[in-house]
Scaffold this active site. Structure first.
Site, PDB file in Angstrom:
ATOM      1  N   LYS A 169     -32.805  50.079  11.084  1.00  0.00           N
ATOM      2  CA  LYS A 169     -33.123  48.890  10.105  1.00  0.00           C
ATOM      3  C   LYS A 169     -34.410  48.021  10.731  1.00  0.00           C
ATOM      4  O   LYS A 169     -34.114  47.770  11.889  1.00  0.00           O
ATOM      5  CB  LYS A 169     -31.925  48.542  10.132  1.00  0.00           C
ATOM      6  N   GLY A 203     -28.557  52.307  22.593  1.00  0.00           N
ATOM      7  CA  GLY A 203     -27.637  54.222  22.299  1.00  0.00           C
ATOM      8  C   GLY A 203     -28.020  54.804  22.114  1.00  0.00           C
ATOM      9  O   GLY A 203     -27.628  56.502  21.767  1.00  0.00           O
ATOM     10  N   GLY A 227     -27.202  47.603  23.159  1.00  0.00           N
ATOM     11  CA  GLY A 227     -27.761  46.089  22.320  1.00  0.00           C
ATOM     12  C   GLY A 227     -28.319  45.602  23.420  1.00  0.00           C
ATOM     13  O   GLY A 227     -29.346  44.661  23.831  1.00  0.00           O
ATOM     14  N   ARG A 231     -20.664  56.144  30.544  1.00  0.00           N
ATOM     15  CA  ARG A 231     -20.348  54.705  31.840  1.00  0.00           C
ATOM     16  C   ARG A 231     -19.672  55.012  32.641  1.00  0.00           C
ATOM     17  O   ARG A 231     -19.663  54.210  33.593  1.00  0.00           O
ATOM     18  CB  ARG A 231     -20.183  53.935  30.438  1.00  0.00           C
TER      19      ARG A 231
HETATM   20  P1  AMP Z   1     -29.882  52.744  15.550  1.00  0.00           P
HETATM   21  O1  AMP Z   1     -29.236  52.252  15.596  1.00  0.00           O
HETATM   22  O2  AMP Z   1     -30.894  51.062  14.727  1.00  0.00           O
HETATM   23  O3  AMP Z   1     -31.186  52.247  16.163  1.00  0.00           O
HETATM   24  O4  AMP Z   1     -30.123  53.591  14.270  1.00  0.00           O
HETATM   25  C1  AMP Z   1     -29.792  55.067  14.907  1.00  0.00           C
HETATM   26  C2  AMP Z   1     -29.247  55.624  13.014  1.00  0.00           C
HETATM   27  O5  AMP Z   1     -30.206  55.442  12.806  1.00  0.00           O
HETATM   28  C3  AMP Z   1     -29.023  57.079  14.089  1.00  0.00           C
HETATM   29  O6  AMP Z   1     -27.365  57.090  13.425  1.00  0.00           O
HETATM   30  C4  AMP Z   1     -29.682  57.089  12.362  1.00  0.00           C
HETATM   31  O7  AMP Z   1     -28.739  58.127  11.804  1.00  0.00           O
HETATM   32  C5  AMP Z   1     -29.908  56.193  11.523  1.00  0.00           C
HETATM   33  N1  AMP Z   1     -31.315  57.133  10.786  1.00  0.00           N
HETATM   34  C6  AMP Z   1     -32.802  57.243  11.115  1.00  0.00           C
HETATM   35  N2  AMP Z   1     -33.269  57.681  10.208  1.00  0.00           N
HETATM   36  C7  AMP Z   1     -32.574  57.558   9.439  1.00  0.00           C
HETATM   37  C8  AMP Z   1     -32.992  57.626   7.388  1.00  0.00           C
HETATM   38  N3  AMP Z   1     -34.452  58.645   7.511  1.00  0.00           N
HETATM   39  N4  AMP Z   1     -32.321  57.412   6.389  1.00  0.00           N
HETATM   40  C9  AMP Z   1     -30.549  57.239   7.112  1.00  0.00           C
HETATM   41  N5  AMP Z   1     -30.523  56.949   8.947  1.00  0.00           N
HETATM   42  C10 AMP Z   1     -31.332  56.945   9.320  1.00  0.00           C
END
Ligand code: AMP
Length: 404
Positions: A205, A362, A385, A34
């Protein structure tokens, strides 16, 4: 107004940057992306003969206060940024231990063209996150002109990111070079992208990405879904997900999205196989199983090799690519294979087929950096975000405030 249209020579320019960088226990900056991305605007202003006043937030000092109710200044000071910033801009950076007030005013009054002053953490004031008018007015009084280059905070309606801009005439305020580039990156995808457009969406999620997925139906030809999100889709389709991270209350949303995509002619690619582990650790025993056939004792931690093949072939055919979210738990080496393969496929499509690729979010940014491929894609966004909201079609307060 574009930065290059502002007459900044001899002016005191108040610049909102995003220096919200990670620090280790010794207060050393562990990722200076950044700061490096803010440097071009600062250097440009100095070269044009401006005096530069920088303000930024760092951390969440209002969330974790000291026992007496005051903010923990030692834990959240911007001082650790100074040596790194000095290296990037190649000159001394002055620092004042307040954001507004007499001390800040005196430091600004003494500031000469070609000099930089860094103000203390904007979030030491509780009014910052409330978009407080009085705080914003006091900030605005420090500069002749206002430049917002804090893309990572542009989705926040805070005093230093949005309210402050209203105290400057439209001819006295502009985006910095980073925000201009981020907006151009998003626009390249949203307005008239070259087809086929492929969006790769992963991460933890469905609920975090549902708005993005719905918006993608408007302009993507293909949507590849990976990460833990994919298990919610699998569950919705009657698959077995074992101990995998899953949102049981979002299966309706997942089915709804699949239905909308079908009606719309957007192709959705879900993993066909999954790398599973016994528990959530790098060293855990692992296996590859067909998607939807995860045993009760196992959890899905990465996409499998067949999925990598299918996803990579779709990516290779694409002319515009958006990537948001990892394909698995890429922080653990044994489960980073799918994410790294997708990073390679995106880089290859960019380099060999001239595809436009935007990495937004991120964790996909960390993943592309970890794969050493950040300079092989078209654009790496600094705002997780903020980029997500921009792509969802939302109006970002920090952007709206400059445009007026
Ligand atoms: P996000 O911030 O929603 O893009 O999520 C990123 C996070 O999702 C990372 O820290 C990954 O470790 C986690 N992630 C991705 N795939 C999986 C999985 N199969 N099980 C648990 N966490 C996951």
């Amino acid at each position: 107004m574009s930065l290059k249209d502002l007459n900044v020579s001899g002016k005191k320019v108040l610049v909102r940057v995003d220096f919200n960088v990670p620090l280790d226990a010794d207060k050393k900056v562990t990722d200076d992306t950044r700061i490096s991305k803010a440097a071009p605007t600062i250097i440009y202003l100095l070269e044009q003969g401006a005096a530069v006043i920088l303000m930024s937030h760092l951390g969440r000092p209002q969330k974790k206060k000291l026992e007496d109710g005051s903010v923990d200044k030692a834990a959240n000071t911007l001082a650790p940024v100074i040596p790194v910033l000095q290296d990037y801009v190649g000159c001394q950076v002055q620092f004042v231990e307040d954001t507004i007030g007499e001390e800040a005013q005196a430091a600004v009054a003494a500031l000469e063209p070609g000099q930089i002053l860094l103000l203390e953490n904007t979030r030491f004031y509780s009014g910052e996150e409330k978009g407080d008018e009085d705080l914003a007015k006091a900030m605005a009084a420090l500069g002749d002109l206002y430049v917002n280059d804090a893309f990572g905070a542009a989705h926040r309606e805070h005093a230093s990111t949005a309210t402050v801009a209203r105290f400057f005439d439209p001819t006295q305020r502009a985006f910095g070079l980073l925000i201009e580039a981020e907006l151009a990156g998003a626009e390249q995808l949203l307005n008239n992208p070259a087809h086929p457009v492929t969006a790769i969406v992963g991460g933890a999620k469905v609920s975090d990405k549902i708005l993005l997925l719905e918006k993608l139906l408007d302009f993507a030809d293909n949507i590849i879904i990976g990460g833990a999100m994919a298990y919610t889709f699998s569950l919705a389709q009657g698959g077995k997900v074992g101990k995998s991270l899953v949102e049981r209350d979002k299966t309706d949303k997942a089915l709804d999205l699949l239905k909308k995509a079908e009606a719309n002619g957007t192709k959705i690619y879900l993993p066909v196989d999954t790398t599973v582990g016994k528990d959530f650790s790098n060293e855990t025993p692992r296996e590859i199983v067909p998607a939807g056939e995860i045993g009760d004792e196992w959890e899905g931690l990465d996409i499998g090799p067949e999925s990598v093949k299918i996803f990579s072939a779709v990516i290779a055919e694409s002319k515009s690519i958006l990537w948001n979210g990892p394909m698995g738990v890429f922080e653990m080496k044994n489960f980073a294979i799918g994410t790294n393969a997708i990073a390679n496929a995106v880089a290859k499509a960019t380099q060999e087929n001239g595809a436009y690729s935007l990495i937004g979010g991120g964790d996909s940014v960390s993943a592309i950096n970890q794969a050493g491929l950040a300079d092989k894609v078209s654009f790496v966004s600094t705002g997780g975000g903020a980029m997500l909201e921009l792509l969802e079609g939302k109006v970002l307060p920090g952007i709206a405030a400059i445009r007026g």
